[in-house]
Design an enzyme around this catalytic site. Sequence first.
Site, PDB file in Angstrom:
ATOM      1  CG  ASP A  70       2.020   4.070   9.971  1.00  0.00           C
ATOM      2  OD1 ASP A  70       0.699   4.422   9.148  1.00  0.00           O
ATOM      3  OD2 ASP A  70       2.904   4.451   9.298  1.00  0.00           O
ATOM      4  CG  ASP A  71       3.310  -1.004   7.341  1.00  0.00           C
ATOM      5  OD1 ASP A  71       3.741   0.610   6.983  1.00  0.00           O
ATOM      6  OD2 ASP A  71       4.162  -0.694   8.073  1.00  0.00           O
ATOM      7  CG  HIS A 121       3.139   4.232   4.528  1.00  0.00           C
ATOM      8  ND1 HIS A 121       3.533   5.063   5.790  1.00  0.00           N
ATOM      9  CD2 HIS A 121       3.613   2.888   5.214  1.00  0.00           C
ATOM     10  CE1 HIS A 121       4.714   4.890   6.194  1.00  0.00           C
ATOM     11  NE2 HIS A 121       4.738   3.266   6.017  1.00  0.00           N
ATOM     12  CG  HIS A 211       1.881  -0.647  11.947  1.00  0.00           C
ATOM     13  ND1 HIS A 211       2.358  -0.165  13.257  1.00  0.00           N
ATOM     14  CD2 HIS A 211       3.156  -0.087  10.707  1.00  0.00           C
ATOM     15  CE1 HIS A 211       3.613   0.305  13.027  1.00  0.00           C
ATOM     16  NE2 HIS A 211       3.827   0.504  11.634  1.00  0.00           N
TER      17      HIS A 211
HETATM   18 NI    NI Z   1       5.531   1.517   7.310  1.00  0.00          NI
END
Ligand code: NI
Length: 244
Positions: A70-71, A121, A211
Amino acid sequence: MKRNQIKNILLFGVLCFLLVSALISGLNQNELTAAGILASQDSVLPADTSASPEPEEVPLARKVVALTFDDGPHEEITPQILDILKKEKVPATFFLMGKKAEEYLKLVKRMVKEGHQVGNHTYSHVDLSSLSNQQAKEEIQRAQEVIEKITGQTPILLRPPFGKVRENEVPEDLIVVEWNVDTLDWTGSSPAQILSRVQKQVKPGAIILMHDQYEGTVEALEELIREVRERGYEFVTVEELLFF
Ligand code: NI
């Protein structure tokens, strides 16, 4: 002489009979095997598994897990993650922030080129549940458009930041994907801690949350892949896992 001829004809007949029966039973066996394969495939179709809500039961026929990041993309971390995934031939799923995807669009293109799945996201990583319905929809839509423009593909997966979203904010064409194994890599965990969390929680159908933002994640990744594989698991994208 005559007797021998009769004997030969009889022998030939018997041989032909044996040959034909062997062929027929061979065919039957093939048919049975094919039916067996089909039957076992049927048992893992979503239609059948929907009857059993236990997530552990879904991919029992094949031990599959999905790595998710993620991110990102992150200028330095993401290329290192991609290098490891490429070396290990592991497909993963990246849940991108629209804002960062715009900034590091080459990395997004690389993800898709190397067989990874990219999901939404949101554009700026907001808690969607704290926004108005309209604002939340815009956050999702904006990221959707950015990713579409870069990859030429429309994402089908949405991972709401903090796992928070109101149902009526989710567009019909997006599937909300959370996770069931949390590495807590964002808390500054060491590679050993990340690894141990995965070892304790991994199961068929696991969606592992990580992440592409932290050195610890990079350092843990190779060993994590090795250990999960040693336990007999296969890595797939989230889409493959969901529609398995
Ligand atoms: Ni996030």
